[in-house]
Design a protein around this motif. Sequence first.
Motif, PDB file in Angstrom:
ATOM      1  N   HIS A   1      -2.290  -7.470   2.395  1.00 22.76           N
ATOM      2  CA  HIS A   1      -2.228  -8.068   3.734  1.00 22.76           C
ATOM      3  C   HIS A   1      -3.302  -7.559   4.680  1.00 22.76           C
ATOM      4  N   LYS A   2      -4.100  -6.592   4.216  1.00 22.97           N
ATOM      5  CA  LYS A   2      -5.198  -6.119   5.064  1.00 22.97           C
ATOM      6  C   LYS A   2      -6.463  -6.964   4.866  1.00 22.97           C
TER       7      LYS A   2
ATOM      8  N   SER B   1      -3.983  -2.785  -0.474  1.00 23.87           N
ATOM      9  CA  SER B   1      -2.876  -3.610  -0.005  1.00 23.87           C
ATOM     10  C   SER B   1      -3.385  -4.980   0.438  1.00 23.87           C
TER      11      SER B   1
ATOM     12  N   ASP C   1      -6.531   6.669  -0.567  1.00 18.41           N
ATOM     13  CA  ASP C   1      -5.865   5.542   0.072  1.00 18.41           C
ATOM     14  C   ASP C   1      -6.981   4.670   0.659  1.00 18.41           C
TER      15      ASP C   1
ATOM     16  N   HIS D   1      -2.502   8.281   6.650  1.00 22.41           N
ATOM     17  CA  HIS D   1      -1.455   7.333   7.068  1.00 22.41           C
ATOM     18  C   HIS D   1      -0.078   7.918   6.721  1.00 22.41           C
TER      19      HIS D   1
ATOM     20  N   ASN E   1      -7.247   4.241   9.457  1.00 23.48           N
ATOM     21  CA  ASN E   1      -6.722   3.012  10.053  1.00 23.48           C
ATOM     22  C   ASN E   1      -6.779   2.999  11.572  1.00 23.48           C
TER      23      ASN E   1
ATOM     24  N   GLY F   1       0.819  -1.209   0.000  1.00 24.24           N
ATOM     25  CA  GLY F   1       0.000   0.000   0.000  1.00 24.24           C
ATOM     26  C   GLY F   1       0.853   1.260   0.000  1.00 24.24           C
ATOM     27  N   THR F   2       1.963   1.206   0.702  1.00 25.84           N
ATOM     28  CA  THR F   2       2.853   2.374   0.770  1.00 25.84           C
ATOM     29  C   THR F   2       3.358   2.748  -0.620  1.00 25.84           C
TER      30      THR F   2
ATOM     31  N   GLN G   1      -7.471   0.504   4.055  1.00 28.80           N
ATOM     32  CA  GLN G   1      -8.277  -0.066   5.145  1.00 28.80           C
ATOM     33  C   GLN G   1      -9.705  -0.378   4.704  1.00 28.80           C
TER      34      GLN G   1
HETATM   35  N1  PLP Z   1      -2.527   3.273   4.231  1.00 31.55           N
HETATM   36  C1  PLP Z   1      -3.236   2.863   5.293  1.00 31.55           C
HETATM   37  C2  PLP Z   1      -4.506   3.562   5.629  1.00 31.55           C
HETATM   38  C3  PLP Z   1      -2.773   1.809   6.080  1.00 31.55           C
HETATM   39  O1  PLP Z   1      -3.479   1.416   7.144  1.00 31.55           O
HETATM   40  C4  PLP Z   1      -1.562   1.177   5.721  1.00 31.55           C
HETATM   41  C5  PLP Z   1      -1.002   0.103   6.569  1.00 31.55           C
HETATM   42  O2  PLP Z   1      -1.146   0.089   7.780  1.00 31.55           O
HETATM   43  C6  PLP Z   1      -0.868   1.637   4.597  1.00 31.55           C
HETATM   44  C7  PLP Z   1      -1.385   2.681   3.871  1.00 31.55           C
HETATM   45  C8  PLP Z   1       0.409   0.998   4.164  1.00 31.55           C
HETATM   46  O3  PLP Z   1       0.168  -0.262   3.579  1.00 31.55           O
HETATM   47  P1  PLP Z   1       1.353  -1.335   3.488  1.00 31.55           P
HETATM   48  O4  PLP Z   1       1.540  -1.878   4.853  1.00 31.55           O
HETATM   49  O5  PLP Z   1       0.846  -2.369   2.530  1.00 31.55           O
HETATM   50  O6  PLP Z   1       2.537  -0.622   2.967  1.00 31.55           O
END
Ligand code: PLP
Length: 392
Positions: free
Chosen positions: A201-202, A199, A176, A100, A151, A70-71, A179
Amino acid sequence: MFVYADNAATTKIDPEVVQAMMPAFGELYGNPSTIYSKGREAKEAVEKAREQVAKAINCRPSEIYFTSCGTESDNWAIRGIATRYAAKKGKHIITTNIEHHAVFECLKALEKEGFEVTYLPVDEEGFVTPEQVKAALRPDTVLITIMTANNEIGSIQPIEEIAAVAKSHGVLIHTDAVQAVGHIPVDVQKMGVDLLSLSGHKFHAPKGVGALYVRRGVLPDNLMNGGGQERNRRPGTENIAGIIGLGAAIEKATANLEQDMKHVAFLRDRLIDGILKTIPKCKINTPSHDRLPGTVNVSVKHIEGESMLLLLDMNGICATSGSACASGDLDPSHVLLAIGLPHEIAHGSVRFSFCADNTVEEIDYILDVFPKIAQRLREMSPLWDEANQDEN
Ligand code: PLP
């Protein structure tokens, strides 16, 4: 009993997702960029996953780009649009003060490079309004980036209305939705966004795989230079196993969404009711409406979030005190400060987050353990004594 109540930090990989990925650890080892059959097999697996993701969020497969997380999706969307369209549109970006770190830090870096960012304040429940966005627009606004769901507290922003404001002013909008995807309905057509990050893994896919939706015709600059993967926009040999896992997980999450949301929301409400009944002087930081089904953020006044987490852990309960990435530092969460909590109350907060695998028995176990922990810590807390003396 062991209770995993930190699904907003990450989720357990679904066993069916693991099964779907297994071939990628065996015979499905070809490089999708090669043209012989071994490569074509791998390419087909990637394209199937692209279709699964596209179907889940209602776009064309050609509008989905796989990333490492996600980042990366957030950084690519924001930096890519900012640099690509700055010369034409300008260097002003609008966001909120509860994003985030993946968004915040990217914007901070852009500020150092001459971009100007407006951070819209949220109200005490964690919401911004389309009117705020409209008022912040300038002739040089190049991008609006506002998260779909928060989040830490779970507030869901009125993205559809905000996107309508963006569209009527000819400004691109990214959200984004890390979540949100897999937890609430996400439809990019309905939302009207130009770019959306997610992302794996969520929602029970493995870590290390994400995706960016980019509406056809929108052209963010590439983040990395390299080969021609992902139609020349995101170089790097594909994470085949992760991509297959992402596809399988998003398909499963969206197929069961309605019933899972009901179950998870039931757990959330049971926990909130129970906490309010058994722990005096606490504050629920999760909003009362437009919120994620599975997030409960609570401040227990006069004690430290970290001590609660340690004692919860000793009782087999995994929770967190803010976003997982930030919980290593001692500054109170920027989100809790943004909704107006004083430092000392923000410090005493815990987030529980649930998924469809959690059970009523687990909630009742938390409700048995958590009030005792709160009471024990308060008995040891000079702040609690002081507060009670003030009242007497
Ligand atoms: N954006 C939000 C709202 C998140 O909660 C997270 C992860 O906690 C991210 C971005 C980042 O995602 P990733 O862990 O896949 O890099």
